[in-house]
Scaffold this motif. Structure first.
Motif, PDB file in Angstrom:
ATOM      1  N   GLN A  35       0.836  -1.189   0.000  1.00 57.74           N
ATOM      2  CA  GLN A  35       0.000   0.000   0.000  1.00 57.74           C
ATOM      3  C   GLN A  35       0.873   1.240   0.000  1.00 57.74           C
ATOM      4  OE1 GLN A  35      -2.615  -0.552   3.439  1.00 57.74           O
ATOM      5  NE2 GLN A  35      -4.269  -1.173   2.053  1.00 57.74           N
ATOM      6  N   LEU A  36       0.469   2.210  -0.792  1.00 59.16           N
ATOM      7  CA  LEU A  36       1.160   3.480  -0.880  1.00 59.16           C
ATOM      8  C   LEU A  36       0.170   4.589  -0.567  1.00 59.16           C
ATOM      9  CD1 LEU A  36       3.093   2.913  -4.236  1.00 59.16           C
ATOM     10  CD2 LEU A  36       3.925   2.484  -1.921  1.00 59.16           C
ATOM     11  N   ALA A  37       0.581   5.520   0.270  1.00 62.74           N
ATOM     12  CA  ALA A  37      -0.300   6.602   0.677  1.00 62.74           C
ATOM     13  C   ALA A  37       0.396   7.948   0.513  1.00 62.74           C
ATOM     14  CB  ALA A  37      -0.746   6.407   2.121  1.00 62.74           C
ATOM     15  N   GLU A  38      -0.095   8.749  -0.423  1.00 63.57           N
ATOM     16  CA  GLU A  38       0.456  10.080  -0.644  1.00 63.57           C
ATOM     17  C   GLU A  38      -0.193  11.092   0.288  1.00 63.57           C
ATOM     18  OE1 GLU A  38      -0.054   8.341  -4.929  1.00 63.57           O
ATOM     19  OE2 GLU A  38      -1.200   8.396  -3.056  1.00 63.57           O
ATOM     20  N   SER A  39       0.555  12.129   0.593  1.00 64.12           N
ATOM     21  CA  SER A  39       0.033  13.230   1.378  1.00 64.12           C
ATOM     22  C   SER A  39       0.861  14.475   1.087  1.00 64.12           C
ATOM     23  CB  SER A  39       0.064  12.919   2.881  1.00 64.12           C
ATOM     24  OG  SER A  39       1.390  12.706   3.328  1.00 64.12           O
ATOM     25  N   GLY A  40       0.355  15.621   1.483  1.00 61.35           N
ATOM     26  CA  GLY A  40       1.085  16.863   1.339  1.00 61.35           C
ATOM     27  C   GLY A  40       0.601  17.771   0.230  1.00 61.35           C
ATOM     28  N   GLY A  41      -0.366  17.318  -0.546  1.00 64.40           N
ATOM     29  CA  GLY A  41      -0.899  18.159  -1.600  1.00 64.40           C
ATOM     30  C   GLY A  41      -1.710  19.305  -1.044  1.00 64.40           C
ATOM     31  N   GLY A  42      -1.994  20.267  -1.908  1.00 67.68           N
ATOM     32  CA  GLY A  42      -2.766  21.411  -1.485  1.00 67.68           C
ATOM     33  C   GLY A  42      -2.701  22.534  -2.489  1.00 67.68           C
ATOM     34  N   LEU A  43      -3.120  23.703  -2.055  1.00 69.09           N
ATOM     35  CA  LEU A  43      -3.133  24.899  -2.889  1.00 69.09           C
ATOM     36  C   LEU A  43      -1.920  25.757  -2.569  1.00 69.09           C
ATOM     37  CD1 LEU A  43      -4.591  26.816  -4.888  1.00 69.09           C
ATOM     38  CD2 LEU A  43      -5.803  27.751  -2.903  1.00 69.09           C
ATOM     39  N   VAL A  44      -1.213  26.163  -3.603  1.00 70.62           N
ATOM     40  CA  VAL A  44      -0.027  26.987  -3.425  1.00 70.62           C
ATOM     41  C   VAL A  44       0.055  28.002  -4.561  1.00 70.62           C
ATOM     42  CG1 VAL A  44       1.459  25.390  -4.701  1.00 70.62           C
ATOM     43  CG2 VAL A  44       2.463  26.936  -3.008  1.00 70.62           C
ATOM     44  N   GLN A  45       0.604  29.159  -4.277  1.00 69.59           N
ATOM     45  CA  GLN A  45       0.773  30.181  -5.304  1.00 69.59           C
ATOM     46  C   GLN A  45       1.967  29.866  -6.190  1.00 69.59           C
ATOM     47  OE1 GLN A  45       1.058  33.948  -3.206  1.00 69.59           O
ATOM     48  NE2 GLN A  45      -1.148  34.262  -3.315  1.00 69.59           N
ATOM     49  N   ALA A  46       1.910  30.359  -7.409  1.00 69.07           N
ATOM     50  CA  ALA A  46       3.026  30.175  -8.326  1.00 69.07           C
ATOM     51  C   ALA A  46       4.313  30.696  -7.703  1.00 69.07           C
ATOM     52  CB  ALA A  46       2.751  30.879  -9.642  1.00 69.07           C
ATOM     53  N   GLY A  47       5.373  29.922  -7.844  1.00 69.74           N
ATOM     54  CA  GLY A  47       6.649  30.276  -7.250  1.00 69.74           C
ATOM     55  C   GLY A  47       6.852  29.701  -5.870  1.00 69.74           C
ATOM     56  N   GLY A  48       5.817  29.132  -5.309  1.00 65.99           N
ATOM     57  CA  GLY A  48       5.895  28.574  -3.973  1.00 65.99           C
ATOM     58  C   GLY A  48       6.436  27.163  -3.959  1.00 65.99           C
ATOM     59  N   ALA A  57       4.233   1.862 -17.305  1.00 60.77           N
ATOM     60  CA  ALA A  57       3.915   0.462 -17.545  1.00 60.77           C
ATOM     61  C   ALA A  57       4.637  -0.490 -16.611  1.00 60.77           C
ATOM     62  CB  ALA A  57       4.228   0.096 -18.998  1.00 60.77           C
ATOM     63  N   THR A  58       5.747  -0.081 -16.037  1.00 56.75           N
ATOM     64  CA  THR A  58       6.543  -0.951 -15.182  1.00 56.75           C
ATOM     65  C   THR A  58       6.165  -0.858 -13.708  1.00 56.75           C
ATOM     66  OG1 THR A  58       8.254   0.753 -15.023  1.00 56.75           O
ATOM     67  CG2 THR A  58       8.529  -0.929 -16.732  1.00 56.75           C
ATOM     68  N   TYR A  59       5.302   0.058 -13.380  1.00 56.20           N
ATOM     69  CA  TYR A  59       4.891   0.246 -11.983  1.00 56.20           C
ATOM     70  C   TYR A  59       3.595  -0.507 -11.702  1.00 56.20           C
ATOM     71  CZ  TYR A  59       8.381   3.953 -11.898  1.00 56.20           C
ATOM     72  OH  TYR A  59       9.562   4.669 -11.960  1.00 56.20           O
ATOM     73  N   ASN A  60       3.644  -1.414 -10.754  1.00 60.29           N
ATOM     74  CA  ASN A  60       2.495  -2.257 -10.439  1.00 60.29           C
ATOM     75  C   ASN A  60       1.634  -1.741  -9.291  1.00 60.29           C
ATOM     76  OD1 ASN A  60       3.428  -3.954 -12.430  1.00 60.29           O
ATOM     77  ND2 ASN A  60       3.498  -5.790 -11.147  1.00 60.29           N
ATOM     78  N   TYR A  61       2.217  -0.895  -8.456  1.00 63.97           N
ATOM     79  CA  TYR A  61       1.499  -0.402  -7.288  1.00 63.97           C
ATOM     80  C   TYR A  61       1.427   1.110  -7.317  1.00 63.97           C
ATOM     81  CZ  TYR A  61       2.524  -5.148  -5.821  1.00 63.97           C
ATOM     82  OH  TYR A  61       2.628  -6.513  -5.772  1.00 63.97           O
ATOM     83  N   TRP A  62       0.244   1.605  -7.025  1.00 64.80           N
ATOM     84  CA  TRP A  62      -0.014   3.041  -7.088  1.00 64.80           C
ATOM     85  C   TRP A  62      -0.754   3.531  -5.855  1.00 64.80           C
ATOM     86  CZ3 TRP A  62       1.549   5.977 -11.357  1.00 64.80           C
ATOM     87  CH2 TRP A  62       2.020   5.232 -12.450  1.00 64.80           C
ATOM     88  N   GLY A  63      -0.433   4.747  -5.443  1.00 64.10           N
ATOM     89  CA  GLY A  63      -1.179   5.375  -4.375  1.00 64.10           C
ATOM     90  C   GLY A  63      -2.469   5.965  -4.903  1.00 64.10           C
ATOM     91  N   GLN A  64      -3.238   6.551  -4.021  1.00 64.22           N
ATOM     92  CA  GLN A  64      -4.534   7.111  -4.399  1.00 64.22           C
ATOM     93  C   GLN A  64      -4.413   8.477  -5.052  1.00 64.22           C
ATOM     94  OE1 GLN A  64      -3.295   7.208  -1.366  1.00 64.22           O
ATOM     95  NE2 GLN A  64      -3.586   9.328  -0.682  1.00 64.22           N
ATOM     96  N   GLY A  65      -3.268   9.105  -4.921  1.00 64.07           N
ATOM     97  CA  GLY A  65      -3.039  10.410  -5.502  1.00 64.07           C
ATOM     98  C   GLY A  65      -3.342  11.539  -4.538  1.00 64.07           C
ATOM     99  N   THR A  66      -2.650  12.652  -4.729  1.00 62.08           N
ATOM    100  CA  THR A  66      -2.892  13.846  -3.941  1.00 62.08           C
ATOM    101  C   THR A  66      -2.932  15.050  -4.871  1.00 62.08           C
ATOM    102  OG1 THR A  66      -2.138  15.149  -2.018  1.00 62.08           O
ATOM    103  CG2 THR A  66      -0.430  14.204  -3.435  1.00 62.08           C
TER     104      THR A  66
END
Length: 128
Positions: free
Chosen positions: A3-16, A113-122
């Motif tokens: 299992q892979l779990a991404e985190s840390g996404g969000g809204l940021v201004q350009a240049g940030g 194509a070579t990656y078999n496991y993926w997180g849910q995305g952020t």
């Protein structure tokens, strides 16, 4: 079970800046190639960055080279994507992925194509 779990996404201004994390369970991140991909609405999922399991070398798409840095913390079994100087065209869902087995060719890191496991995305949104 991997299992892979991404985190840390969000809204940021350009240049940030923003740092994404990918916590893995069921396998060690140092034993398999780990990659970062992103997908914007209406576009194909594209390669962003990766870490070679064997030697720790990192690979980057030309569009992010010099601005993004991938790394891993073996003690935490976590990989990171540090993003600087973000641009509006970087708005996308970012995915963490792991190879299905140990690859030795560099080319294997650039294709989804070579990656078999993926997180849910952020979601990462960069405003103008």
């Amino acid at each position: 079970q991997v299992q892979l779990a991404e985190s840390g996404g969000g809204l940021v201004q350009a240049g940030g800046s923003l740092r994404l994390s990918c916590a893995a369970s069921g396998r060690t991140v140092s034993a398999y190639g780990m990659g970062w991909f992103r997908q914007a609405p209406g576009k194909e999922r594209e390669f962003v960055a990766a870490i070679n399991w064997n030697d720790g070398n990192t690979y980057y798409a030309d569009s992010v080279k010099g601005r993004f840095t991938s790394s891993r913390d073996n003690a935490k079994n976590t990989v990171y994507l540090q993003m600087h100087s973000l641009k509006p065209e970087g708005t996308a869902v970012y995915y963490c992925a792991s190879h299905g087995r140990a690859y030795f060719s560099r080319a294997a890191y650039y294709t989804k194509a070579t990656y078999n496991y993926w997180g849910q995305g952020t979601q990462v949104t960069v405003s103008s």
